[in-house]
Design an enzyme around this catalytic site. Structure first.
Site, short mmCIF file in Angstrom:
data_model
loop_
_atom_site.label_atom_id
_atom_site.label_comp_id
_atom_site.label_asym_id
_atom_site.label_seq_id
_atom_site.Cartn_x
_atom_site.Cartn_y
_atom_site.Cartn_z
N ASN A 293 6.10 3.99 2.07
CA ASN A 293 5.31 3.81 0.84
C ASN A 293 4.83 5.18 0.36
O ASN A 293 5.09 6.19 0.99
CB ASN A 293 4.13 2.84 1.10
N ASP B 28 3.59 -3.36 5.76
CA ASP B 28 3.31 -4.74 6.17
C ASP B 28 4.41 -5.30 7.05
O ASP B 28 4.15 -6.16 7.88
CB ASP B 28 3.15 -5.62 4.92
O1 C5P Z 1 -3.87 -5.82 4.20
P1 C5P Z 1 -3.94 -4.49 3.58
O2 C5P Z 1 -2.79 -3.63 3.94
O3 C5P Z 1 -4.22 -4.47 2.12
O4 C5P Z 1 -5.26 -3.87 4.26
C1 C5P Z 1 -5.60 -2.56 4.11
C2 C5P Z 1 -6.42 -2.09 5.28
O5 C5P Z 1 -5.91 -2.59 6.52
C3 C5P Z 1 -6.38 -0.60 5.41
O6 C5P Z 1 -7.60 -0.18 5.96
C4 C5P Z 1 -5.21 -0.38 6.38
O7 C5P Z 1 -5.33 0.86 7.04
C5 C5P Z 1 -5.38 -1.55 7.31
N1 C5P Z 1 -4.11 -2.07 7.86
C6 C5P Z 1 -3.85 -1.91 9.21
N2 C5P Z 1 -2.69 -2.45 9.73
C7 C5P Z 1 -1.82 -3.11 8.94
C8 C5P Z 1 -2.09 -3.26 7.58
C9 C5P Z 1 -3.24 -2.71 7.07
O8 C5P Z 1 -4.64 -1.31 9.93
N3 C5P Z 1 -0.72 -3.61 9.46
#
Ligand code: C5P
Length: 397
Positions: A208, A276
């Site tokens: 990304n 993700d």
């Molecule tokens: O779910 P999303 O990616 O939007 O969430 C963002 C937050 O979750 C950020 O703080 C990111 O560093 C953390 N995150 C994580 N592990 C993942 C996905 C997101 O620690 N697999």
């Protein structure tokens, strides 16, 4: 705080160099040992004799001086001090530092040092405001370089505006602060940053656009407050903080393992843009375009590191901070995310392309906590970082 501290003072070539003579006096009055380095241009403004007499020390100036090198090599000189102060820090010195040049003694010391560096910029207002200097300033701050001033006022060149070197007493105060134990002294803070790379095969990956700028700025701000920082970073564009323990990883799975290994921590800030998904059927060998046809990639979910740490029953950091990069309904989504992930705070921001935030130098965030939503004005990523670090220090106090 200043007594018995060793300051390496680099005097650049600017009219404000005369103020550095008083700076040397003020530092010595407080018990500092001052080792002066006078650049070639600096010698046009103050003489080695006056610098040496006030510092009570030999003046260094030449990278290739055999006597100096025999007494104390330039690498050793860059490490022997507790802090390097550059006053005046000219546009040229700042540009050299930002670019990593090392073609004279001063720039070589600044590149070779493992100590903190405090700059007191001084230059004509147009030079200060030039986009190149401002770009260099952002780079230097991202690198964890400290600054004091410049102030605004009448300048020796007859113009008016920002560019005047800070007064000696302001530089003394900034030197003291740089050497002091901050409010986060003794606290261990974990910061994740940057993107993750999820392999498709040994040469291709899913990624990304995260640059790692905000995470790096946060780590630098925490370090400035005295925290011990473990910085777990994916392949980012910006250089990691100088004084952190840096753990470089590629995948989300690696990041989870590195975070687990870095705990316990008093606080954890999850600024990484973790992918993700990973490719469940990643190939061990390069997928051949002609032989294998169009590949079918099967995705599998990555571990949610933030949720995993937030949900720890034993050893959970006292404060867990997540980020929410959203493109619509920023606040509502962030509030829901805080609940879902179980973290204490969410730093929410709008990363729609028109905001220019992703990959840019500014950020506009809302801090979601138990106290509700606190909307911060748009500001530089380093200013966001400083404000967040202050809040973290208050929460851990
Ligand atoms: O779910 P999303 O990616 O939007 O969430 C963002 C937050 O979750 C950020 O703080 C990111 O560093 C953390 N995150 C994580 N592990 C993942 C996905 C997101 O620690 N697999």
């Amino acid at each position: 705080m200043l007594a018995d501290k060793h300051i390496l003072l680099i005097i650049g070539g600017g009219i404000a160099a005369y103020k550095s003579l008083d700076l040397i006096r003020q530092l010595r009055k407080r018990g500092c040992q001052v080792t002066p380095v006078l650049t070639k241009a600096g010698r046009e403004f103050v003489t080695p004799l006056s610098v040496s007499a006030l510092a009570g020390s030999k003046v260094y100036g030449d990278l290739f001086d055999l006597t100096d090198e025999a007494e104390m090599g330039h690498i050793e000189l860059s490490r022997a001090a507790d802090l390097i102060v550059v006053a005046p820090a000219t546009a040229d010195l700042m540009a050299k530092m930002a670019a990593g040049l090392s073609n004279d003694l001063a720039s070589t010391l600044l590149l070779a040092t493992d100590k903190r560096v405090l700059l007191a910029p001084s230059m004509n207002v147009r030079m200060w405001e030039h986009p190149a200097t401002q770009r260099n300033l952002v780079t230097l701050k991202d690198d964890g370089i400290l600054t004091v001033g410049p102030g605004e006022g009448d300048m020796a060149c007859g113009e008016y505006g920002p560019g005047r070197m800070a007064e000696p007493m302001e530089i003394v105060a900034a030197t003291d602060a740089a050497l002091s134990d901050g409010p986060l002294k003794g606290k261990h803070v974990l910061v994740t940053s940057g993107p993750t790379h999820e392999p498709i095969d040994p040469v291709r990956y899913i990624a990304n656009r995260s640059s790692g700028a905000q995470g790096t700025a946060i780590a630098n701000a925490l370090l400035a407050l005295g925290a011990e920082v473990t910085f777990v970073t994916g392949p980012a564009d910006v250089a990691p903080p100088m004084d952190a323990t840096v753990v470089a990883i590629e995948t989300a799975q690696d990041m989870l393992a590195a975070v687990g290994a870095a705990l316990p921590a008093d606080a954890a800030v999850f600024a990484a843009a973790v992918a993700d998904w990973h490719v469940a059927n990643a190939s061990d060998s390069k997928i051949k375009k002609d032989k294998d046809g169009l590949p079918t990639l099967n995705f599998a979910e990555n571990p949610d590191i933030l949720a995993a740490v937030s949900g720890m029953e034993k050893g959970r950091p006292k404060l867990v901070v997540g980020f929410a990069a959203e493109t619509n309904d920023v606040q509502a989504n962030a509030v829901a995310k805080r609940k879902r992930k179980g973290c204490d705070w969410i730093v929410a921001n709008d990363v729609s392309p028109e905001t220019g935030i992703m990959g840019g130098s500014e950020n506009a965030v809302t801090l979601i906590s138990d106290d509700g939503a606190d909307v911060w004005p748009r500001m530089g990523k380093d200013a966001v970082a400083r404000q967040l670090a202050e809040r973290i220090a208050q929460a851990l106090a």
